[in-house]
Scaffold this active site. Structure first.
Site, short mmCIF file in Angstrom:
data_model
loop_
_atom_site.label_atom_id
_atom_site.label_comp_id
_atom_site.label_asym_id
_atom_site.label_seq_id
_atom_site.Cartn_x
_atom_site.Cartn_y
_atom_site.Cartn_z
N ARG A 1 -4.68 -5.96 9.40
CA ARG A 1 -3.27 -5.91 8.97
C ARG A 1 -2.54 -7.21 9.31
O ARG A 1 -1.62 -7.61 8.58
CB ARG A 1 -2.58 -4.72 9.61
CG ARG A 1 -2.89 -3.43 8.88
CD ARG A 1 -2.22 -2.25 9.55
NE ARG A 1 -2.23 -1.09 8.67
CZ ARG A 1 -2.04 0.15 9.11
NH1 ARG A 1 -1.84 0.40 10.38
NH2 ARG A 1 -2.07 1.16 8.25
N LYS B 1 -8.53 15.59 9.48
CA LYS B 1 -7.75 16.79 9.20
C LYS B 1 -7.55 17.07 7.71
O LYS B 1 -7.04 16.23 6.98
CB LYS B 1 -6.39 16.70 9.88
CG LYS B 1 -6.48 16.96 11.37
CD LYS B 1 -5.21 16.60 12.07
CE LYS B 1 -4.23 17.76 12.15
NZ LYS B 1 -2.93 17.31 12.67
N GLY C 1 -5.94 2.77 6.99
CA GLY C 1 -6.20 1.94 8.16
C GLY C 1 -7.59 2.19 8.70
O GLY C 1 -8.35 1.25 8.95
N GLY D 1 -1.54 6.52 5.13
CA GLY D 1 -0.58 7.51 4.65
C GLY D 1 0.16 7.00 3.41
O GLY D 1 0.38 7.75 2.46
C1 3PG Z 1 -0.07 3.50 9.82
O1 3PG Z 1 -0.78 3.09 10.72
O2 3PG Z 1 -0.39 4.45 9.09
C2 3PG Z 1 1.21 2.79 9.53
O3 3PG Z 1 1.35 1.65 10.33
C3 3PG Z 1 2.37 3.73 9.73
O4 3PG Z 1 2.36 4.19 11.06
P1 3PG Z 1 2.85 5.66 11.37
O5 3PG Z 1 1.87 6.59 10.73
O6 3PG Z 1 2.87 5.78 12.88
O7 3PG Z 1 4.23 5.81 10.78
#
Ligand code: 3PG
Ligand code: MG
Length: 397
Positions: free
Chosen positions: A34, A199, A352, A376
């Site tokens: 990232r 999950k 990620g 997400g």
């Molecule tokens: C992630 O790692 O999915 C993004 O950086 C967003 O982080 P978060 O899910 O803690 O909001």
């Protein structure tokens, strides 16, 4: 949506939101993907004569400073990747940040401390978020949003600030949106989707949506045991979401109705314990011993998945197939990564975890069509949801 070309940034201070939420082992960064993905936009802004103030989050601290979640190691790595030094501010909008920004020379970069050290960042209360966004906005003249991995969050540094400054999207957001748009609006078929991760409940909406769009769905990872259970198999001590079994049965029925092929593993690596040194063996997916837990899909499943991918023209993959961080349970994820590469399809790795997995397992990033920095965020995009951090840029300011 405005882009860097539409913004006048020469001689100005730009607040750049990046997603620098990288996995850490203590203060060692285990995957800097990232951070590397954020670099082109920083350089483009510097080249246009801007002073760049980077805002980002790390982990999920509780709205107050917590050294465990400091961006200090990230500042160091970012400095190595850029050809200018990075000044690290010890707070987000406090004295340290204001002083660092006031002292910025031309062509320089300041990284603010973790924006989630301030409760306003993630607050559900519009006024609290707005107050923090006001303070962030006061540091800069222009806002550039480039933290694709966080655009599904209605957070002060992602959403509210875009209403307060002239705003546009950075290069990473543009690249990510171009690819995801293609998957949702103009996909080349057959379209295969591989889903893993722990999950099912995190993936419900995306599965429901993909059931209407994909030609095949291959499932592995911890969530697969809820699927196996829904098919009537015992899963021993494997991860199981009892309350999702009925929903999963509904998916299997819907898939059959629509002619979407659901592919589940035929074998599983079952261990006595969640540990790399635990006794483990490959067992049929229908015969997981009562005292064992499945930690990876087995080698036959790896072959099966790769065969299914071989005929696809487009593949989207989110979520590892097993506990790839432990070598005995990395085979499934490795097989799927190789299957994507060998398919010759347009391949998108989302998330990620799966993005980190392909790099940690030694695959060349260039072998994939696109590696998304968003987990997400990319899933919610594919679900057809409105992502606050993108919607606010569409509205324009
Ligand atoms: C992630 O790692 O999915 C993004 O950086 C967003 O982080 P978060 O899910 O803690 O909001
Ligand atoms: Mg996340």
């Amino acid at each position: 949506m405005k882009t860097l070309d539409d913004l006048d940034v020469a001689g100005k201070k730009v607040l750049l939101r990046s997603d620098l939420n990288v996995p850490l082992d203590g203060d060692r960064i285990t995957d800097d993907g990232r951070i590397r993905a954020s670099v082109p936009t920083v350089n483009a802004l510097l080249d246009k004569g801007a002073k760049v103030i980077v805002a980002a989050h790390l982990g999920r601290p509780k709205g107050e400073p917590d050294p465990k979640y400091s961006l200090a190691p990230v500042a160091e790595r970012l400095g190595e990747l850029l050809d200018v030094p990075v000044t690290f501010a010890a707070d987000t909008v406090g004295e340290s940040a204001r002083a660092a920004v006031a002292a910025m020379p031309e062509r320089s970069v300041v990284l603010l401390e973790n924006v989630r050290f301030n409760a306003g960042e993630t607050s559900k209360d519009d006024a609290a978020r707005g107050a923090f966004a006001d303070q962030l906005a006061a540091l800069a003249d222009v806002y550039v949003s480039d933290g694709f991995g966080a655009v599904h969050r209605k957070h002060a540094s992602v959403y509210d600030i875009a209403k307060r400054l002239p705003s546009g999207a950075g290069l990473l957001i543009q690249a990510e949106v171009t690819v995801l748009k293609k998957l949702t609006e103009d996909v080349e078929r057959p379209y295969a989707v591989v889903l893993g991760g722990s999950k099912v409940s995190d993936k419900l909406a995306v599965i429901a949506n993909l059931l209407e769009k994909a030609d095949s769905i291959l499932v592995g990872g911890g969530m697969v045991f809820t699927f196996l259970k829904a098919q009537g198999f015992e899963v021993g001590r494997s991860l199981l979401e009892e309350d999702q079994i009925e929903t999963v049965r509904g998916y299997l029925r819907r898939a059959a109705e629509r002619g979407v092929e659901f592919v589940l593993p035929v074998d599983v690596v079952a261990a006595t314990e969640f540990s790399a040194s635990a006794d483990h063996a490959v067992v049929p997916a229908s015969q997981i011993p009562a005292d064992r837990l499945g930690l990876d899909i087995g080698p036959e499943s790896g072959k099966l998945f790769a065969n299914k991918l071989a005929t696809a023209k487009t593949v989207f993959w989110n979520g590892p197939m097993g506990v790839f961080e432990m070598e005995p349970y990395a085979g499934g994820t490795r097989a799927v990564a190789q299957g994507l590469i060998d398919s010759g399809a347009f391949t998108v790795v989302g998330g990620g975890d799966s993005a980190a997995a392909v790099r940690l397992l030694g695959f060349d990033e260039a072998s994939f069509g696109h590696i998304s920095t968003g987990g997400g965020a990319s899933l919610e995009y594919l679900e057809g949801k409105t992502l606050p951090g993108l919607a606010v840029l569409e509205e324009g300011n």
